[in-house]
Design a protein around this motif. Structure first.
Motif, PDB file in Angstrom:
ATOM      1  N   GLY A  28     -11.507 -12.621 -14.971  1.00  0.00           N
ATOM      2  CA  GLY A  28     -12.325 -13.506 -14.139  1.00  0.00           C
ATOM      3  C   GLY A  28     -12.829 -12.734 -12.938  1.00  0.00           C
ATOM      4  O   GLY A  28     -12.348 -11.631 -12.649  1.00  0.00           O
ATOM      5  N   PRO A  29     -13.811 -13.328 -12.224  1.00  0.00           N
ATOM      6  CA  PRO A  29     -14.477 -12.599 -11.147  1.00  0.00           C
ATOM      7  C   PRO A  29     -13.532 -12.178 -10.016  1.00  0.00           C
ATOM      8  O   PRO A  29     -13.764 -11.163  -9.358  1.00  0.00           O
ATOM      9  N   HIS A  30     -12.448 -12.948  -9.767  1.00  0.00           N
ATOM     10  CA  HIS A  30     -11.555 -12.559  -8.665  1.00  0.00           C
ATOM     11  C   HIS A  30     -10.500 -11.540  -9.121  1.00  0.00           C
ATOM     12  O   HIS A  30      -9.661 -11.124  -8.325  1.00  0.00           O
ATOM     13  N   ALA A  31     -10.523 -11.184 -10.419  1.00  0.00           N
ATOM     14  CA  ALA A  31      -9.511 -10.251 -10.925  1.00  0.00           C
ATOM     15  C   ALA A  31     -10.177  -9.096 -11.661  1.00  0.00           C
ATOM     16  O   ALA A  31      -9.945  -8.878 -12.848  1.00  0.00           O
ATOM     17  N   PRO A  32     -11.021  -8.312 -10.959  1.00  0.00           N
ATOM     18  CA  PRO A  32     -11.674  -7.183 -11.634  1.00  0.00           C
ATOM     19  C   PRO A  32     -10.619  -6.201 -12.145  1.00  0.00           C
ATOM     20  O   PRO A  32      -9.576  -6.016 -11.493  1.00  0.00           O
ATOM     21  N   PRO A  33     -10.886  -5.564 -13.312  1.00  0.00           N
ATOM     22  CA  PRO A  33      -9.866  -4.692 -13.918  1.00  0.00           C
ATOM     23  C   PRO A  33      -9.365  -3.600 -12.964  1.00  0.00           C
ATOM     24  O   PRO A  33      -8.186  -3.278 -12.970  1.00  0.00           O
ATOM     25  N   GLU A  34     -10.276  -3.050 -12.101  1.00  0.00           N
ATOM     26  CA  GLU A  34      -9.821  -1.974 -11.187  1.00  0.00           C
ATOM     27  C   GLU A  34      -8.747  -2.496 -10.244  1.00  0.00           C
ATOM     28  O   GLU A  34      -7.771  -1.807  -9.929  1.00  0.00           O
ATOM     29  N   LEU A  35      -8.931  -3.741  -9.777  1.00  0.00           N
ATOM     30  CA  LEU A  35      -7.969  -4.318  -8.832  1.00  0.00           C
ATOM     31  C   LEU A  35      -6.627  -4.549  -9.528  1.00  0.00           C
ATOM     32  O   LEU A  35      -5.560  -4.202  -9.000  1.00  0.00           O
ATOM     33  N   VAL A  36      -6.692  -5.115 -10.725  1.00  0.00           N
ATOM     34  CA  VAL A  36      -5.460  -5.400 -11.471  1.00  0.00           C
ATOM     35  C   VAL A  36      -4.719  -4.085 -11.735  1.00  0.00           C
ATOM     36  O   VAL A  36      -3.499  -3.978 -11.545  1.00  0.00           O
ATOM     37  N   GLN A  37      -5.471  -3.065 -12.090  1.00  0.00           N
ATOM     38  CA  GLN A  37      -4.844  -1.768 -12.372  1.00  0.00           C
ATOM     39  C   GLN A  37      -4.245  -1.158 -11.097  1.00  0.00           C
ATOM     40  O   GLN A  37      -3.125  -0.644 -11.093  1.00  0.00           O
ATOM     41  N   GLN A  38      -5.003  -1.268 -10.008  1.00  0.00           N
ATOM     42  CA  GLN A  38      -4.540  -0.732  -8.722  1.00  0.00           C
ATOM     43  C   GLN A  38      -3.198  -1.358  -8.332  1.00  0.00           C
ATOM     44  O   GLN A  38      -2.291  -0.682  -7.852  1.00  0.00           O
ATOM     45  N   VAL A  39      -3.075  -2.654  -8.575  1.00  0.00           N
ATOM     46  CA  VAL A  39      -1.861  -3.379  -8.205  1.00  0.00           C
ATOM     47  C   VAL A  39      -0.709  -3.022  -9.139  1.00  0.00           C
ATOM     48  O   VAL A  39       0.441  -2.852  -8.706  1.00  0.00           O
ATOM     49  N   HIS A  40      -1.006  -2.880 -10.417  1.00  0.00           N
ATOM     50  CA  HIS A  40       0.090  -2.724 -11.380  1.00  0.00           C
ATOM     51  C   HIS A  40       0.612  -1.290 -11.494  1.00  0.00           C
ATOM     52  O   HIS A  40       1.750  -1.090 -11.915  1.00  0.00           O
ATOM     53  N   GLN A  41      -0.205  -0.313 -11.059  1.00  0.00           N
ATOM     54  CA  GLN A  41       0.269   1.080 -11.142  1.00  0.00           C
ATOM     55  C   GLN A  41       1.541   1.323 -10.312  1.00  0.00           C
ATOM     56  O   GLN A  41       2.556   1.755 -10.854  1.00  0.00           O
ATOM     57  N   PRO A  42       1.505   1.025  -9.004  1.00  0.00           N
ATOM     58  CA  PRO A  42       2.739   1.251  -8.228  1.00  0.00           C
ATOM     59  C   PRO A  42       3.872   0.328  -8.643  1.00  0.00           C
ATOM     60  O   PRO A  42       5.038   0.692  -8.519  1.00  0.00           O
ATOM     61  N   LEU A  43       3.514  -0.855  -9.184  1.00  0.00           N
ATOM     62  CA  LEU A  43       4.585  -1.742  -9.664  1.00  0.00           C
ATOM     63  C   LEU A  43       5.319  -1.091 -10.838  1.00  0.00           C
ATOM     64  O   LEU A  43       6.542  -1.181 -10.955  1.00  0.00           O
ATOM     65  N   ALA A  44       4.556  -0.401 -11.697  1.00  0.00           N
ATOM     66  CA  ALA A  44       5.183   0.269 -12.841  1.00  0.00           C
ATOM     67  C   ALA A  44       6.100   1.394 -12.344  1.00  0.00           C
ATOM     68  O   ALA A  44       7.217   1.583 -12.841  1.00  0.00           O
ATOM     69  N   LYS A  45       5.636   2.109 -11.317  1.00  0.00           N
ATOM     70  CA  LYS A  45       6.472   3.184 -10.752  1.00  0.00           C
ATOM     71  C   LYS A  45       7.746   2.571 -10.143  1.00  0.00           C
ATOM     72  O   LYS A  45       8.851   3.073 -10.328  1.00  0.00           O
ATOM     73  N   MET A  46       7.544   1.470  -9.458  1.00  0.00           N
ATOM     74  CA  MET A  46       8.694   0.793  -8.836  1.00  0.00           C
ATOM     75  C   MET A  46       9.686   0.330  -9.903  1.00  0.00           C
ATOM     76  O   MET A  46      10.894   0.467  -9.742  1.00  0.00           O
TER      77      MET A  46
END
Ligand code: F6P
Length: 559
Positions: free
Chosen positions: A111-129
């Motif tokens: 959806g428009p408020h969840a562009p793939p770059e943003l979702v990826q940006q958020v989930h990358q450090p979460l995966a490291k964590m």
């Protein structure tokens, strides 16, 4: 009252209408409103996800809500909600977006408020964590001497402390369930925040350096309070093992927006967890700042916590204003503050696991909306955030409730109740007795909220009571009920309060995402600290008489 103009410039039609409503309601008792309308609960309660909000004990009529919604529309609240979720610069003084809600986007969000770059940006450090959390929880992280890490100490302050600390305590039962089959390998989690050393000094006496890991949690990585505690932690470790590089590698994780400063301090890249400027400190619990919580409850439960908050985000983003729980909650706060002139608000959880919720909300609400300048630079002409404080309800009953019942101050309250408790296996041997205690707590919460709202009129013989035994009531309050206190329901409840803060800021026309008011105090402390370090010979002539007198006295007794 520190307001520069006497009349609201906000003398719009809806503001005026609300003032008229308030004149009528100020002379009305909640008891009367309940007598007139036995269906009041139905009309004035809402549910979103796992949270029920009963605001029927607020001093409003059903159509007051319509006037409040009209005010919100006039202030263009729907447009502001859109701006928030579009990642626009809603933090204008710092020229930043405020995208804490994005931290809760599921990995498959679209959806428009969840562009793939943003979702990826958020989930990358979460995966490291997740990787670091799993090493710690399964006993695979070793200290400098090869021993397993048994204790994790979060060093941070404000938003880098209160959120994880509050949630760790709130989710102790979730932690016990998640950790049941991990054979005791999950580290204990501790929190250190205060710059003057009382917490760390006590903690270090009972921890073992070779088994202790520190999380340096600081958005800016420059906060003096945190760095002072970090210096002590490092000195303690180095007293036990001289190889500083090894100690830093094995015993520190950094969480910050400043990778450069983490690097310069000596956090190895594998142990640096980043987040971004667009997450405000007091909204950062959902980011990698949540690592201590994830260590405590496990990463799957942490994801549930994010999911609960996301559910409230979606409700807030899409529900019509009059059925929107954070919006209605915020508008009631505006009503109480600006129209009923009630300026104190108590947070009263009837569940000891929520002990730190009041402190968390004090920062969230007062650091966000404790402002008196509008976004356009003009002084506000209306009150903004009330004074917020609180305590676990059953204990507060024996402390400050006397003032709520019979004092001269008007106070509003939020009661927080949890319907079910003590059902987990680890309580099995005393479940009946504990559930009995839990029901006692609920009974007290309901009784107090009833008495505060309705007063002595619920008694048949009130008129015969002597003056000192009388209860005026008419203290408006809201009750939140969670079916159970889980990562999911806690996430939803906290997101509700975050959005309440944003809505109120829109009505008050202030920026809730900066905190310039705390900056000057920090600078002054810096120069005062220099004078203290100079000792008795320091030139105190630049100080006011009080500060100079106090310093001189202390220097005298310190010698
Ligand atoms: O008290 C001011 C403040 O900036 C808070 O907003 C913040 O949560 C806290 O200090 C800690 O800041 P940091 O995470 O940068 O150390």
């Amino acid at each position: 009252m520190r307001i520069r103009e006497s009349l609201p410039s906000t003398s719009s039609l809806s503001w005026k209408k609300l003032q008229q409503d308030a004149e009528v309601l100020e002379n009305t008792h909640l008891f009367q409103l309940f007598t007139e309308d036995p269906e009041r609960f139905k009309a004035l309660s809402l549910q979103a996800g796992p949270v029920l909000m009963d605001f029927s004990k607020q001093l409003i009529k059903i159509d007051t809500l319509d006037s409040l919604v009209a005010l919100a529309e006039e202030k263009q609240l729907p447009r502001w909600i859109e701006r928030l979720f579009a990642g626009e610069e809603v933090n204008d003084s710092e020229r930043r977006a405020a995208q804490h809600w994005a931290l809760r986007l599921p990995v498959n969000a679209d959806g428009p408020h969840a562009p793939p770059e943003l979702v990826q940006q958020v989930h990358q450090p979460l995966a490291k964590m997740r990787g670091l959390v799993e090493l710690l929880r399964t006993g695979r992280w070793r200290g400098y001497s090869g021993q397993v890490i048994t204790d994790v100490v979060n060093i941070g302050v404000g938003g880098s402390d209160l959120g994880p600390m509050m949630a760790c305590r709130a989710l102790e039962d979730a932690a016990a369930c998640a950790n049941a089959d991990l054979a005791g390998s999950v580290p204990n989690v501790h929190f250190v925040s205060s710059m003057e050393g009382s917490q760390i000094s006590r903690l270090l006496q009972r921890l073992r350096p070779e088994k202790t890991l520190f999380v340096i949690a600081s958005k800016s990585f420059t906060t003096l309070d945190t760095l002072a505690n970090v210096d002590t932690a490092l000195a303690w470790l180095k007293n036990h093992h001289a190889d500083e590089a090894l100690v830093k590698r094995c015993h520190f994780i950094g969480v910050s927006t400043r990778a450069d400063l983490m690097q310069a301090w000596g956090i190895v890249p594998e142990h640096q967890l980043e987040f971004w400027d667009w997450v405000g400190g007091r909204f950062s619990l959902w980011s990698t700042i949540g690592i201590s919580l994830a260590v405590k409850i496990g990463f799957d439960a942490f994801e549930q916590f994010l999911a609960g908050a996301h559910c409230m985000d979606e409700h807030f983003r899409t529900a019509p204003l009059a059925q929107n729980l954070p919006v209605v909650n915020a508008l009631i706060g505006v009503w109480n503050t600006n129209f009923l002139n009630i300026n104190a608000h108590a947070i009263l959880p009837y569940d000891g696991r929520l002990k730190h919720l009041p402190a968390y909300l004090e920062q969230l609400e007062m650091e966000s909306n404790g402002k008196s300048v509008r976004r356009d630079g003009s002084w506000v002409s209306h009150r903004t955030c009330p004074i917020i404080w609180g305590e676990v309800g059953p204990n507060a009953q024996h402390a400050f409730y006397q003032l709520l019942h019979q004092g001269t101050e008007r106070v509003t309250s939020d009661f927080v109740l949890v319907a079910n408790r003590y059902r987990e296996a680890h309580y099995a041997s005393v479940a009946d007795a504990l559930q009995q205690q839990h029901r006692l707590g609920i009974a007290n919460g309901l009784a107090q909220s009833q008495l505060l709202a309705l007063g002595e009129q619920i008694l048949p013989d009130a008129a015969q009571l002597p003056a000192h035994k009388r209860y005026q009531g008419n203290q408006p309050n809201t009750t939140f009920v969670l079916e159970e206190l889980t990562p999911y329901s806690l996430g939803a409840l906290l997101a509700l309060y975050e959005h309440k803060v944003f809505v109120q800021s829109v009505i008050w026309e202030i920026n809730p995402f900066d905190q310039w008011g705390v900056e000057l105090g920090k600078k002054l402390a810096h120069s005062t600290h220099e004078l203290i370090e100079q000792g008795a010979g320091a030139d105190l002539s630049s100080l006011d008489a009080s500060t100079a007198g106090l310093l001189t006295f202390m220097q005298g007794v310190q010698q």
